[in-house]
Scaffold this motif. Structure first.
Motif, PDB file in Angstrom:
ATOM      1  N   PRO A   6       0.770  -1.156  -0.143  1.00  0.00           N
ATOM      2  CA  PRO A   6      -0.012  -0.049  -0.017  1.00  0.00           C
ATOM      3  C   PRO A   6       0.777   1.269   0.023  1.00  0.00           C
ATOM      4  CG  PRO A   6      -0.187  -1.107   2.187  1.00  0.00           C
ATOM      5  CD  PRO A   6       0.537  -1.906   1.241  1.00  0.00           C
ATOM      6  N   GLY A   7       0.640   2.274  -0.967  1.00  0.00           N
ATOM      7  CA  GLY A   7       1.065   3.555  -0.813  1.00  0.00           C
ATOM      8  C   GLY A   7       2.309   3.536  -1.444  1.00  0.00           C
ATOM      9  N   MET A   8       2.984   2.955  -2.159  1.00  0.00           N
ATOM     10  CA  MET A   8       4.444   3.096  -2.710  1.00  0.00           C
ATOM     11  C   MET A   8       4.146   4.396  -3.338  1.00  0.00           C
ATOM     12  SD  MET A   8       7.556   2.286  -2.408  1.00  0.00           S
ATOM     13  CE  MET A   8       8.950   2.541  -3.437  1.00  0.00           C
ATOM     14  N   THR A   9       3.354   4.821  -4.149  1.00  0.00           N
ATOM     15  CA  THR A   9       3.479   5.810  -4.873  1.00  0.00           C
ATOM     16  C   THR A   9       3.435   7.151  -4.086  1.00  0.00           C
ATOM     17  OG1 THR A   9       2.201   4.808  -6.660  1.00  0.00           O
ATOM     18  CG2 THR A   9       2.355   6.972  -6.869  1.00  0.00           C
ATOM     19  N   ASP A  49       6.781   8.155 -22.387  1.00  0.00           N
ATOM     20  CA  ASP A  49       6.515   8.371 -20.967  1.00  0.00           C
ATOM     21  C   ASP A  49       7.499   7.395 -20.058  1.00  0.00           C
ATOM     22  OD1 ASP A  49       4.440   9.908 -21.370  1.00  0.00           O
ATOM     23  OD2 ASP A  49       2.869   8.128 -20.647  1.00  0.00           O
ATOM     24  N   GLU A  50       8.065   6.286 -20.750  1.00  0.00           N
ATOM     25  CA  GLU A  50       9.185   5.651 -19.650  1.00  0.00           C
ATOM     26  C   GLU A  50      10.351   6.307 -19.702  1.00  0.00           C
ATOM     27  OE1 GLU A  50       8.086   0.968 -20.377  1.00  0.00           O
ATOM     28  OE2 GLU A  50       9.442   2.076 -21.683  1.00  0.00           O
ATOM     29  N   LEU A  51      10.792   6.919 -20.383  1.00  0.00           N
ATOM     30  CA  LEU A  51      12.064   7.836 -20.593  1.00  0.00           C
ATOM     31  C   LEU A  51      11.802   9.072 -19.779  1.00  0.00           C
ATOM     32  CD1 LEU A  51      14.773   8.412 -21.229  1.00  0.00           C
ATOM     33  CD2 LEU A  51      14.091   9.177 -23.487  1.00  0.00           C
ATOM     34  N   ILE A  52      10.501   9.817 -19.638  1.00  0.00           N
ATOM     35  CA  ILE A  52      10.520  10.869 -18.955  1.00  0.00           C
ATOM     36  C   ILE A  52      10.368  10.354 -17.546  1.00  0.00           C
ATOM     37  CG2 ILE A  52       8.447  12.444 -18.211  1.00  0.00           C
ATOM     38  CD1 ILE A  52       7.475  12.558 -21.322  1.00  0.00           C
ATOM     39  N   LEU A  53       9.429   9.122 -17.121  1.00  0.00           N
ATOM     40  CA  LEU A  53       9.684   8.781 -15.600  1.00  0.00           C
ATOM     41  C   LEU A  53      10.913   8.392 -15.429  1.00  0.00           C
ATOM     42  CD1 LEU A  53       7.683   8.062 -13.406  1.00  0.00           C
ATOM     43  CD2 LEU A  53       7.634   5.573 -14.574  1.00  0.00           C
ATOM     44  N   ALA A  54      11.831   7.906 -16.064  1.00  0.00           N
ATOM     45  CA  ALA A  54      13.279   7.652 -15.930  1.00  0.00           C
ATOM     46  C   ALA A  54      13.826   8.959 -15.414  1.00  0.00           C
ATOM     47  CB  ALA A  54      13.985   6.838 -16.908  1.00  0.00           C
ATOM     48  N   PRO A  98      10.416  -3.087  -8.549  1.00  0.00           N
ATOM     49  CA  PRO A  98       9.128  -3.923  -8.402  1.00  0.00           C
ATOM     50  C   PRO A  98       7.940  -3.200  -8.978  1.00  0.00           C
ATOM     51  CG  PRO A  98      10.468  -3.802  -6.421  1.00  0.00           C
ATOM     52  CD  PRO A  98      11.060  -2.905  -7.163  1.00  0.00           C
ATOM     53  N   TYR A  99       8.133  -1.904  -9.252  1.00  0.00           N
ATOM     54  CA  TYR A  99       6.952  -1.015  -9.486  1.00  0.00           C
ATOM     55  C   TYR A  99       6.921  -0.470 -11.048  1.00  0.00           C
ATOM     56  CZ  TYR A  99       7.374  -1.203  -4.350  1.00  0.00           C
ATOM     57  OH  TYR A  99       7.655  -1.396  -3.350  1.00  0.00           O
ATOM     58  N   VAL A 100       8.075  -0.283 -11.876  1.00  0.00           N
ATOM     59  CA  VAL A 100       7.837   0.508 -12.974  1.00  0.00           C
ATOM     60  C   VAL A 100       8.422  -0.976 -13.967  1.00  0.00           C
ATOM     61  CG1 VAL A 100       8.550   2.457 -12.015  1.00  0.00           C
ATOM     62  CG2 VAL A 100      10.544   1.011 -12.643  1.00  0.00           C
ATOM     63  N   GLU A 185       2.097  13.821 -11.128  1.00  0.00           N
ATOM     64  CA  GLU A 185       1.301  12.529 -10.387  1.00  0.00           C
ATOM     65  C   GLU A 185       0.618  11.709 -11.281  1.00  0.00           C
ATOM     66  OE1 GLU A 185      -0.267  14.381  -6.616  1.00  0.00           O
ATOM     67  OE2 GLU A 185      -1.485  12.586  -6.296  1.00  0.00           O
ATOM     68  N   PRO A 186      -0.120  12.329 -12.313  1.00  0.00           N
ATOM     69  CA  PRO A 186      -0.823  11.248 -13.262  1.00  0.00           C
ATOM     70  C   PRO A 186       0.219  10.359 -13.755  1.00  0.00           C
ATOM     71  CG  PRO A 186      -1.309  13.513 -13.518  1.00  0.00           C
ATOM     72  CD  PRO A 186      -0.195  13.518 -12.392  1.00  0.00           C
ATOM     73  N   LEU A 187       1.437  10.686 -14.185  1.00  0.00           N
ATOM     74  CA  LEU A 187       2.344   9.812 -14.799  1.00  0.00           C
ATOM     75  C   LEU A 187       2.459   8.912 -13.838  1.00  0.00           C
ATOM     76  CD1 LEU A 187       4.193   9.177 -17.358  1.00  0.00           C
ATOM     77  CD2 LEU A 187       5.792  10.568 -16.313  1.00  0.00           C
ATOM     78  N   LEU A 188       3.190   9.471 -12.600  1.00  0.00           N
ATOM     79  CA  LEU A 188       3.719   8.450 -11.604  1.00  0.00           C
ATOM     80  C   LEU A 188       2.386   7.270 -11.339  1.00  0.00           C
ATOM     81  CD1 LEU A 188       5.751  10.618  -9.062  1.00  0.00           C
ATOM     82  CD2 LEU A 188       6.290   8.715 -10.179  1.00  0.00           C
ATOM     83  N   ARG A 189       1.427   7.766 -11.072  1.00  0.00           N
ATOM     84  CA  ARG A 189       0.190   7.072 -10.748  1.00  0.00           C
ATOM     85  C   ARG A 189      -0.264   5.981 -11.777  1.00  0.00           C
ATOM     86  NH1 ARG A 189      -0.891   7.845  -5.824  1.00  0.00           N
ATOM     87  NH2 ARG A 189      -0.907  10.032  -4.869  1.00  0.00           N
ATOM     88  N   ALA A 190       0.086   6.349 -13.113  1.00  0.00           N
ATOM     89  CA  ALA A 190      -0.297   5.453 -14.288  1.00  0.00           C
ATOM     90  C   ALA A 190       0.963   4.427 -14.354  1.00  0.00           C
ATOM     91  CB  ALA A 190      -0.551   6.404 -15.305  1.00  0.00           C
ATOM     92  N   ARG A 191       2.116   4.755 -14.154  1.00  0.00           N
ATOM     93  CA  ARG A 191       3.201   3.806 -14.592  1.00  0.00           C
ATOM     94  C   ARG A 191       3.717   3.171 -13.357  1.00  0.00           C
ATOM     95  NH1 ARG A 191       4.659   3.077 -19.931  1.00  0.00           N
ATOM     96  NH2 ARG A 191       2.977   4.421 -21.145  1.00  0.00           N
ATOM     97  N   PHE A 192       3.665   3.802 -12.112  1.00  0.00           N
ATOM     98  CA  PHE A 192       3.838   2.984 -10.754  1.00  0.00           C
ATOM     99  C   PHE A 192       2.876   2.003 -10.369  1.00  0.00           C
ATOM    100  CE2 PHE A 192       6.627   3.644  -7.210  1.00  0.00           C
ATOM    101  CZ  PHE A 192       7.736   3.813  -7.636  1.00  0.00           C
ATOM    102  N   ARG A 193       3.319   0.605 -10.577  1.00  0.00           N
ATOM    103  CA  ARG A 193       2.381  -0.301 -10.244  1.00  0.00           C
ATOM    104  C   ARG A 193       3.047  -1.334  -9.276  1.00  0.00           C
ATOM    105  NH1 ARG A 193      -1.742   0.007 -14.258  1.00  0.00           N
ATOM    106  NH2 ARG A 193      -1.136   1.527 -15.492  1.00  0.00           N
TER     107      ARG A 193
END
Ligand code: FE2
Length: 193
Positions: A6-9, A49-54, A98-100, A185-193
């Motif tokens: 729970p709550g890693m993001t 998006d992956e490169l931006i997140l990185a 574990p999340y990306v 935040e939207p990108l993090l929440r979408a890509r961080f699972r």
């Protein structure tokens, strides 16, 4: 299907918000400002998006983990390498793995080697680095052998790694206006699972 703790993001967002108060090594911007500038440069250049997140997360090993575990930092233990300490890129990559996606993790893990690669192959690049970045390059392994250069260049994701590295180097502008952390935040929440 792996269950997400729970709550890693939220924990990550909290660590990033707190990093606004931390100086980015010896640079004159905060860790958060550096991450935001890096991500924004990537988005502005049309990165996926992956490169931006990185880009946003590449230095997470500098502020979201116990720094006693990290050896490649300026002003650390005076060059003394704490037993078991590893590079911030390795620790950060392991933290988010574990999340990306595998590619995001790989891009974070490789960003110190991308600097070593550019120092070894791009004339004049080393001179463009800040003194702190030049110093940590030595701690991170120094110049690459021709074999290492060839092996990295052959990797299908290495082009993206070099783009991240160039934005990383540019993302140290004092007082530069960027979108706030909340904008990602939207990108993090979408890509961080
Ligand atoms: Fe960085």
């Amino acid at each position: 299907m792996a269950a997400q703790p729970p709550g890693m993001t939220d924990r990550l967002l909290g660590a990033m918000a707190t990093s606004a108060a931390r100086r980015y090594g010896l640079e004159r911007v905060s860790e958060l400002a550096h991450a935001l500038q890096c991500a924004e440069l990537a988005r502005g250049a049309g990165a996926d998006d992956e490169l931006i997140l990185a880009c946003l997360l590449h230095d997470v090993g500098r502020f979201a983990v116990d720094q006693a575990l990290i050896f490649d930092r300026v002003g650390g233990a005076g060059g003394h390498r704490h037993h078991g300490a590893r590079g911030h890129h390795e620790v950060g990559a392991d933290l988010i793995a574990p999340y990306v996606s595998e590619r995001v993790t790989w891009l974070v893990r490789i960003h110190a080697d991308a600097k070593r690669y550019l120092c070894s192959t791009a004339p004049g690049y080393h001179a463009t680095l800040s003194p702190a970045s030049q110093h940590t390059m030595t701690l991170q392994g120094g110049l690459m052998s021709p074999d290492e250069v060839a092996r990295h260049a052959a990797h299908p994701w290495f082009g993206a790694a070099l783009r991240l590295r160039r934005w990383d180097d540019q993302a140290k502008v004092i007082g530069k206006e960027t979108a706030p952390l909340a904008a990602w935040e939207p990108l993090l929440r979408a890509r961080f699972r």
